[in-house]
Design a protein around this motif. Sequence first.
Motif, PDB file in Angstrom:
ATOM      1  N   GLN A 109       0.820  -1.212   0.000  1.00  0.00           N
ATOM      2  CA  GLN A 109       0.000   0.000   0.000  1.00  0.00           C
ATOM      3  C   GLN A 109       0.855   1.264   0.000  1.00  0.00           C
ATOM      4  O   GLN A 109       0.357   2.346  -0.298  1.00  0.00           O
ATOM      5  N   CYS A 110       2.125   1.133   0.364  1.00  0.00           N
ATOM      6  CA  CYS A 110       3.015   2.286   0.388  1.00  0.00           C
ATOM      7  C   CYS A 110       3.700   2.511  -0.957  1.00  0.00           C
ATOM      8  O   CYS A 110       4.407   3.493  -1.125  1.00  0.00           O
ATOM      9  N   LEU A 111       3.505   1.581  -1.897  1.00  0.00           N
ATOM     10  CA  LEU A 111       4.098   1.716  -3.224  1.00  0.00           C
ATOM     11  C   LEU A 111       3.057   2.254  -4.191  1.00  0.00           C
ATOM     12  O   LEU A 111       1.918   1.761  -4.229  1.00  0.00           O
ATOM     13  N   ASP A 112       3.425   3.244  -4.970  1.00  0.00           N
ATOM     14  CA  ASP A 112       2.484   3.838  -5.913  1.00  0.00           C
ATOM     15  C   ASP A 112       1.969   2.829  -6.935  1.00  0.00           C
ATOM     16  O   ASP A 112       0.838   2.917  -7.409  1.00  0.00           O
ATOM     17  N   TYR A 113       2.810   1.870  -7.281  1.00  0.00           N
ATOM     18  CA  TYR A 113       2.427   0.881  -8.286  1.00  0.00           C
ATOM     19  C   TYR A 113       1.092   0.215  -7.957  1.00  0.00           C
ATOM     20  O   TYR A 113       0.280  -0.045  -8.843  1.00  0.00           O
ATOM     21  N   TYR A 114       0.883  -0.092  -6.683  1.00  0.00           N
ATOM     22  CA  TYR A 114      -0.258  -0.913  -6.283  1.00  0.00           C
ATOM     23  C   TYR A 114      -1.457  -0.103  -5.817  1.00  0.00           C
ATOM     24  O   TYR A 114      -2.373  -0.652  -5.209  1.00  0.00           O
ATOM     25  N   GLN A 115      -1.459   1.189  -6.090  1.00  0.00           N
ATOM     26  CA  GLN A 115      -2.626   1.996  -5.770  1.00  0.00           C
ATOM     27  C   GLN A 115      -3.776   1.617  -6.711  1.00  0.00           C
ATOM     28  O   GLN A 115      -3.544   1.218  -7.856  1.00  0.00           O
ATOM     29  N   PRO A 116      -5.018   1.718  -6.235  1.00  0.00           N
ATOM     30  CA  PRO A 116      -6.171   1.244  -7.026  1.00  0.00           C
ATOM     31  C   PRO A 116      -6.240   1.809  -8.437  1.00  0.00           C
ATOM     32  O   PRO A 116      -6.644   1.101  -9.374  1.00  0.00           O
ATOM     33  N   GLU A 117      -5.828   3.066  -8.611  1.00  0.00           N
ATOM     34  CA  GLU A 117      -5.939   3.669  -9.943  1.00  0.00           C
ATOM     35  C   GLU A 117      -4.905   3.139 -10.930  1.00  0.00           C
ATOM     36  O   GLU A 117      -5.029   3.362 -12.145  1.00  0.00           O
ATOM     37  N   PHE A 118      -3.859   2.421 -10.434  1.00  0.00           N
ATOM     38  CA  PHE A 118      -2.795   1.951 -11.320  1.00  0.00           C
ATOM     39  C   PHE A 118      -2.713   0.434 -11.429  1.00  0.00           C
ATOM     40  O   PHE A 118      -2.316  -0.086 -12.473  1.00  0.00           O
ATOM     41  N   VAL A 119      -3.052  -0.284 -10.379  1.00  0.00           N
ATOM     42  CA  VAL A 119      -2.838  -1.732 -10.347  1.00  0.00           C
ATOM     43  C   VAL A 119      -3.644  -2.455 -11.426  1.00  0.00           C
ATOM     44  O   VAL A 119      -3.292  -3.566 -11.840  1.00  0.00           O
ATOM     45  N   LYS A 120      -4.681  -1.834 -11.918  1.00  0.00           N
ATOM     46  CA  LYS A 120      -5.495  -2.463 -12.959  1.00  0.00           C
ATOM     47  C   LYS A 120      -4.867  -2.361 -14.340  1.00  0.00           C
ATOM     48  O   LYS A 120      -5.407  -2.927 -15.302  1.00  0.00           O
ATOM     49  N   TRP A 121      -3.723  -1.667 -14.457  1.00  0.00           N
ATOM     50  CA  TRP A 121      -3.113  -1.459 -15.762  1.00  0.00           C
ATOM     51  C   TRP A 121      -1.844  -2.277 -15.978  1.00  0.00           C
ATOM     52  O   TRP A 121      -1.035  -1.978 -16.853  1.00  0.00           O
ATOM     53  N   PHE A 122      -1.669  -3.332 -15.183  1.00  0.00           N
ATOM     54  CA  PHE A 122      -0.585  -4.283 -15.449  1.00  0.00           C
ATOM     55  C   PHE A 122      -0.987  -5.646 -14.904  1.00  0.00           C
ATOM     56  O   PHE A 122      -1.927  -5.775 -14.111  1.00  0.00           O
ATOM     57  N   TYR A 123      -0.267  -6.682 -15.336  1.00  0.00           N
ATOM     58  CA  TYR A 123      -0.520  -8.049 -14.878  1.00  0.00           C
ATOM     59  C   TYR A 123       0.396  -8.357 -13.693  1.00  0.00           C
ATOM     60  O   TYR A 123       1.520  -7.848 -13.616  1.00  0.00           O
TER      61      TYR A 123
END
Length: 425
Positions: A355-369
């Motif tokens: 949750q502290c990494l930007d990668y896994y924020q809800p708005e971004f995590v849906k744009w990679f596998y």
Amino acid sequence: TGLGKDWNEAGMGGFRRPGRPKVFSKEHLKCPSRFCLLSSLLLLLALVNVTFWLKFEKKSSEPAFIVVPEAESAKKTVVKTAETVVRIQNPARILFFSRHEGTIGDFRAAMSQFGVNFTVFQIKDLWDYGMNRQTARTHSSLAKDLCEAYDVIFVCDTIVDGRPFMVSLDDCKRTKIVFLVTNRFNWLIKDHSEYEADVRGTLTASNAFWVANNQFEPRYMASKGLVPSEFPMIRPMGQSPIAGRFAPSNLVAFLMAPYNHLVRYDGVPNILRTHAIAFIGLLPEYGGPKTLAKYKAVIIVPYQVSVMKFYENLAAGVLMYLPSPSFMHTLALESLRSSDYLQPATELCQEAFAQCLDYYQPEFVKWFYTFDSWPHLKELLTKPDVDPLKLRANMAAAWQQYLETATIPAWRKLLQRLAVLPTES
């Protein structure tokens, strides 16, 4: 040496090897007077022509920013005017103070949205990372000079580079100073107590402002007891000026970073080889996001809570595979030890690490596998279709929508707060 007169006595008369006639002599310098006169006239005309076009080019392509290489030239620097998208009355004199090319390019992309001109001061090698208070005071005269020359100064990457401004706040009261945090605010600091005292002084200064480009920085500063009254988050624009080059579309790439053990050649790449996962390793000069977008897929293992190339990848439509949140936690804490870059997040966030990494924020995590293990990654990459959700086709448009609804409005609000843009009635 056995070379004799042929070499040693050639002198101004010419140069020759043993047993060979001279290939150049004084006779070659002579020419018929008519020929020399004609040549001179043609050369003169060429010089006049080049001078004219250089002047024309300079006027027609004047940049919206300039690089200031030395402190003394800052006094004489004036923000250059250029064709703008929005007409601004009495534009503020703005300086972007950074050593990082990526942050400079990102700021340029943001300001172009509003037609705002600015000047760049690129620090380069003026001092080392993590300066102490004594070094900051040594460079306080530079800070004072820049404060006299500019109305708004953005300090970025790293914030410690802005320490001369922190110790010169009393001399910079008429200038608004914005600390734009892109990685740990105390990066490579050794005199922690003194530095935190310097930062604390900015929290009560009316002319100091704090902004973060990811959601972890305010949390990390708060853990040190440093809480600005306002700490807005403005994520990067994701725009890269690097032109794409050839990349084989049938290969999977992995981004390496030699300066970090987590993703350098003896880290994840070794693990990929152990699991017989086919990939091509890319060093930092990989050709930018437009090149990455041409690969079949790109494996990315975060080594930092946020990096600008992640947003560039979203903007360019790069097909990305990242560890799942739980697997990433395992990698950071156990398999690969805790990297210096991720250690604050692993310590502060613990089980909620992802949750502290930007990668896994809800708005971004849906744009990679995501993959839950290395065998799982191999399974996903050997399927006939590595993009079953068609993420690549829709990613760039989704990112543009994010910019228009989040990043650009946040920049507008900040610029209005700084009186760079007029407030909306």
